[in-house]
Each structure stands twice: as structure tokens, then as C-alpha cells.
Scaffold this active site. Structure first.
Site, PDB file in Angstrom:
ATOM      1  N   SER A   1      40.636   8.936  18.692  1.00 52.38           N
ATOM      2  CA  SER A   1      39.644   9.517  17.632  1.00 52.38           C
ATOM      3  C   SER A   1      38.114   9.128  17.705  1.00 52.38           C
ATOM      4  O   SER A   1      38.021   7.914  17.988  1.00 52.38           O
ATOM      5  CB  SER A   1      40.255   8.832  16.351  1.00 52.38           C
ATOM      6  OG  SER A   1      39.408   9.007  15.251  1.00 52.38           O
TER       7      SER A   1
ATOM      8  N   HIS B   1      40.770  13.512  19.279  1.00 49.23           N
ATOM      9  CA  HIS B   1      41.351  13.792  18.003  1.00 49.23           C
ATOM     10  C   HIS B   1      39.957  13.607  17.050  1.00 49.23           C
ATOM     11  O   HIS B   1      39.216  12.752  16.983  1.00 49.23           O
ATOM     12  CB  HIS B   1      42.133  12.571  17.482  1.00 49.23           C
ATOM     13  CG  HIS B   1      42.673  12.533  16.023  1.00 49.23           C
ATOM     14  ND1 HIS B   1      43.806  13.486  15.830  1.00 49.23           N
ATOM     15  CD2 HIS B   1      42.331  11.983  14.681  1.00 49.23           C
ATOM     16  CE1 HIS B   1      44.135  13.311  14.685  1.00 49.23           C
ATOM     17  NE2 HIS B   1      43.318  12.621  13.827  1.00 49.23           N
TER      18      HIS B   1
ATOM     19  N   ASP C   1      38.426  13.786  13.224  1.00 50.78           N
ATOM     20  CA  ASP C   1      38.839  13.541  11.835  1.00 50.78           C
ATOM     21  C   ASP C   1      37.882  14.447  10.961  1.00 50.78           C
ATOM     22  O   ASP C   1      36.514  13.809  11.011  1.00 50.78           O
ATOM     23  CB  ASP C   1      38.756  12.157  11.501  1.00 50.78           C
ATOM     24  CG  ASP C   1      39.917  11.332  12.059  1.00 50.78           C
ATOM     25  OD1 ASP C   1      41.129  11.521  11.886  1.00 50.78           O
ATOM     26  OD2 ASP C   1      39.752  10.432  13.159  1.00 50.78           O
TER      27      ASP C   1
ATOM     28  N   MET D   1      36.758  14.665   7.331  1.00 49.29           N
ATOM     29  CA  MET D   1      36.832  14.360   5.867  1.00 49.29           C
ATOM     30  C   MET D   1      35.674  14.870   5.037  1.00 49.29           C
ATOM     31  O   MET D   1      34.644  15.175   5.390  1.00 49.29           O
ATOM     32  CB  MET D   1      36.582  12.809   5.930  1.00 49.29           C
ATOM     33  CG  MET D   1      37.560  12.276   6.892  1.00 49.29           C
ATOM     34  SD  MET D   1      37.637  10.250   6.846  1.00 49.29           S
ATOM     35  CE  MET D   1      38.295   9.838   8.277  1.00 49.29           C
TER      36      MET D   1
ATOM     37  N   HIS E   1      41.882  16.925  12.726  1.00 48.91           N
ATOM     38  CA  HIS E   1      42.894  16.238  11.699  1.00 48.91           C
ATOM     39  C   HIS E   1      42.127  16.604  10.508  1.00 48.91           C
ATOM     40  O   HIS E   1      41.256  15.904  10.106  1.00 48.91           O
ATOM     41  CB  HIS E   1      43.207  14.883  11.615  1.00 48.91           C
ATOM     42  CG  HIS E   1      43.896  14.131  10.621  1.00 48.91           C
ATOM     43  ND1 HIS E   1      44.187  12.851  10.468  1.00 48.91           N
ATOM     44  CD2 HIS E   1      44.715  14.822   9.542  1.00 48.91           C
ATOM     45  CE1 HIS E   1      44.731  12.627   9.514  1.00 48.91           C
ATOM     46  NE2 HIS E   1      45.086  13.726   8.855  1.00 48.91           N
TER      47      HIS E   1
ATOM     48  N   MET F   1      41.521  16.209   6.881  1.00 53.63           N
ATOM     49  CA  MET F   1      41.781  15.581   5.780  1.00 53.63           C
ATOM     50  C   MET F   1      40.721  16.074   4.438  1.00 53.63           C
ATOM     51  O   MET F   1      39.722  15.520   4.034  1.00 53.63           O
ATOM     52  CB  MET F   1      41.164  13.925   5.866  1.00 53.63           C
ATOM     53  CG  MET F   1      42.480  13.150   6.778  1.00 53.63           C
ATOM     54  SD  MET F   1      41.862  11.621   7.350  1.00 53.63           S
ATOM     55  CE  MET F   1      41.222  12.130   8.799  1.00 53.63           C
TER      56      MET F   1
ATOM     57  N   MET G   1      51.215   9.645   9.080  1.00 50.73           N
ATOM     58  CA  MET G   1      50.168   8.501   8.861  1.00 50.73           C
ATOM     59  C   MET G   1      50.634   7.406   8.982  1.00 50.73           C
ATOM     60  O   MET G   1      51.440   6.979   8.116  1.00 50.73           O
ATOM     61  CB  MET G   1      49.182   9.076   7.734  1.00 50.73           C
ATOM     62  CG  MET G   1      48.329  10.242   7.776  1.00 50.73           C
ATOM     63  SD  MET G   1      47.207  10.149   9.303  1.00 50.73           S
ATOM     64  CE  MET G   1      46.163   8.840   8.502  1.00 50.73           C
TER      65      MET G   1
ATOM     66  N   GLY H   1      38.701   4.360   9.355  1.00 52.49           N
ATOM     67  CA  GLY H   1      39.223   3.882  10.475  1.00 52.49           C
ATOM     68  C   GLY H   1      39.426   2.442  10.547  1.00 52.49           C
ATOM     69  O   GLY H   1      38.830   1.661   9.644  1.00 52.49           O
TER      70      GLY H   1
ATOM     71  N   ASP I   1      48.992   8.025  13.517  1.00 59.11           N
ATOM     72  CA  ASP I   1      47.541   8.080  13.224  1.00 59.11           C
ATOM     73  C   ASP I   1      47.201   6.856  12.698  1.00 59.11           C
ATOM     74  O   ASP I   1      47.629   6.700  11.201  1.00 59.11           O
ATOM     75  CB  ASP I   1      46.864   9.119  12.678  1.00 59.11           C
ATOM     76  CG  ASP I   1      45.264   9.134  12.813  1.00 59.11           C
ATOM     77  OD1 ASP I   1      44.889   8.150  12.981  1.00 59.11           O
ATOM     78  OD2 ASP I   1      44.742  10.004  12.209  1.00 59.11           O
TER      79      ASP I   1
END
Length: 226
Positions: free
Chosen positions: A9, A32, A34, A36, A65, A67, A136, A143, A174
Site C-alpha cells: 500500500s 495497492h 487507497d 479515500m 481500493h 473507500m 478488511m 494505515g 488489508d
């Protein structure tokens, strides 16, 4: 399923030198990313324009991913950007089957994520619509959290359902993945592992990836032989 994949990540990377950080993990299976939005989770990271630039310079495929709220509206744009895999949250999708099909039709693998407290059972009938199920192992949004062992039974139930169906769906985990916790997650049935601080917190991120992959592969093979 004994193929172990390590997807570091970049949430734990140095954002000031992101291209250089990507090349430090060129032996990874995927990066990966993230995403958000400060709505679905209480944090704000990267938007689509930045992800498009990462896609342009990354030496390995991108695994996004999302979110984010309103996944049905926003997720297809990430597939259009050419990402190898796009994962949306079941909790943020009104029509997850339709969305998974749309992601696939635009050239990305379709992944669906579940928060730690979200049960897997309501979604087992749609496994054939997915390439990956992300369970998850921490609460999404930040993190550096500790691995939640309470998610292990859910991973086992998901693996049993996938194996029983004969559908080749990967299980990704994750959150809190280290050389120690990857063993428990792999034995439960996961085969794709997202690791942030365990990789970027190491002096040699590439070597850390190799160690995680070796440990995960060993655990997967052991679980498969039992």
C-alpha cells in the site's frame, strides 16, 4: 489456491517522491492504491487525476481500493483509467452486481470489499461476478492499525464457499499484515496481502516483499496440504 501475492500500500509511502517509491517495490505483484474521500471513511487521500498519473509511471499494475461513498457513480472512472483491479465497498454500493459487471466490461478486474463487521454471507451468491473479495482486517481509513483476529473466521467461511463453488475468486486481506500475521491470514484462506508499513517501514522494501511472499507461500502450501 497456493499463489501468494503481495500488494504494498502506497499509503505508507513518501508522497513527495511517489514515483521513486513505486520503483522501490518493483518486485511486488501490484501496487495497492487507497482512495479515500473523507465521507465513507474519515480520511482524504488521492483522487482519480493523481491515480491516473500513478498508473502512467508505475512499474507494476495498480490495484485500487475505493473507500468512497457513491461507488456506483465513481468506480467506473478508475476502470477507464486502465487499472488492473478496482475494488469497491459493498457498504457503499446500491447495485454491487451491476457495478462489478461494469468494471469488468471496462477492462478491470472487479473486487468487492467488506468492513470487519460486515458479514460475508449475504454476498456469497454473487461470487461469480467478482475476481476478488477483499476482507478488511482493520477498520478502513487509516494505515498502521493492528490486525483484527476476529476477521479470521470470516476469511475461513469465504474460502470454504469459494472452494465449494469452484469459482476462482481471490481473497485479499488489508490491514495489519506483517511477517507474523500473514501466516494466520494465509492459513485462514487469504492469498493476496496488502502490506503498508511492513514494506515501506523496512530499510529495504523489496526485501520485505520477498520475505512476506515467502512466508505467505509457505503458509498457503501448508494449509492446502492439510
Amino acid at each position: 489456491m497456493t499463489q501468494c501475492c503481495i500488494n504494498p500500500s502506497i499509503l505508507s509511502a513518501d508522497f513527495v517522491n511517489l514515483e521513486g517509491e513505486l520503483h522501490r517495490i518493483s518486485n511486488a505483484d501490484a501496487v495497492h492504491v487507497d482512495v479515500m474521500d473523507n465521507h465513507f471513511v474519515p480520511n482524504l487521500t488521492l483522487g482519480l487525476p493523481v491515480v491516473q498519473r500513478i498508473q502512467a509511471v508505475s512499474p507494476v499494475p495498480l490495484d485500487a481500493h475505493l473507500m468512497i461513498a457513491e461507488a456506483d457513480r465513481w468506480a467506473p472512472g478508475f476502470a477507464d483509467a486502465g487499472l488492473a483491479s478496482v475494488t469497491f465497498h459493498a457498504e457503499a454500493s446500491i447495485a454491487p452486481i451491476k457495478l462489478a459487471r461494469e468494471l469488468r466490461s471496462r477492462g478491470s478486474k472487479a473486487g468487492m470489499a467488506l468492513r470487519p463487521a460486515t458479514p460475508v454471507e449475504p454476498y456469497l451468491d454473487m461470487l461469480s461476478e467478482l475476481d476478488m473479495l477483499l476482507i478488511m482486517t482493520v477498520e478502513p481509513g487509516f494505515g498502521g492499525q493492528a490486525f483484527l483476529d476476529v476477521t479470521l473466521p470470516k476469511i475461513r467461511r469465504a474460502r470454504a464457499a469459494i472452494d465449494g463453488s469452484g469459482i476462482g475468486v481471490a481473497i485479499q486481506v488489508d490491514g495489519g499484515i506483517t511477517e507474523e500475521t500473514i501466516t494466520r491470514a494465509a492459513e485462514a484462506g487469504a492469498n493476496i496481502f496488502v502490506a503498508g508499513s511492513a514494506v515501506y517501514g523496512a530499510d529495504d522494501p523489496a526485501a520485505a516483499i520477498d520475505r512476506l511472499r515467502n512466508e505467505g507461500t509457505r503458509s498457503l502450501r501448508q494449509a492446502s496440504a492439510e
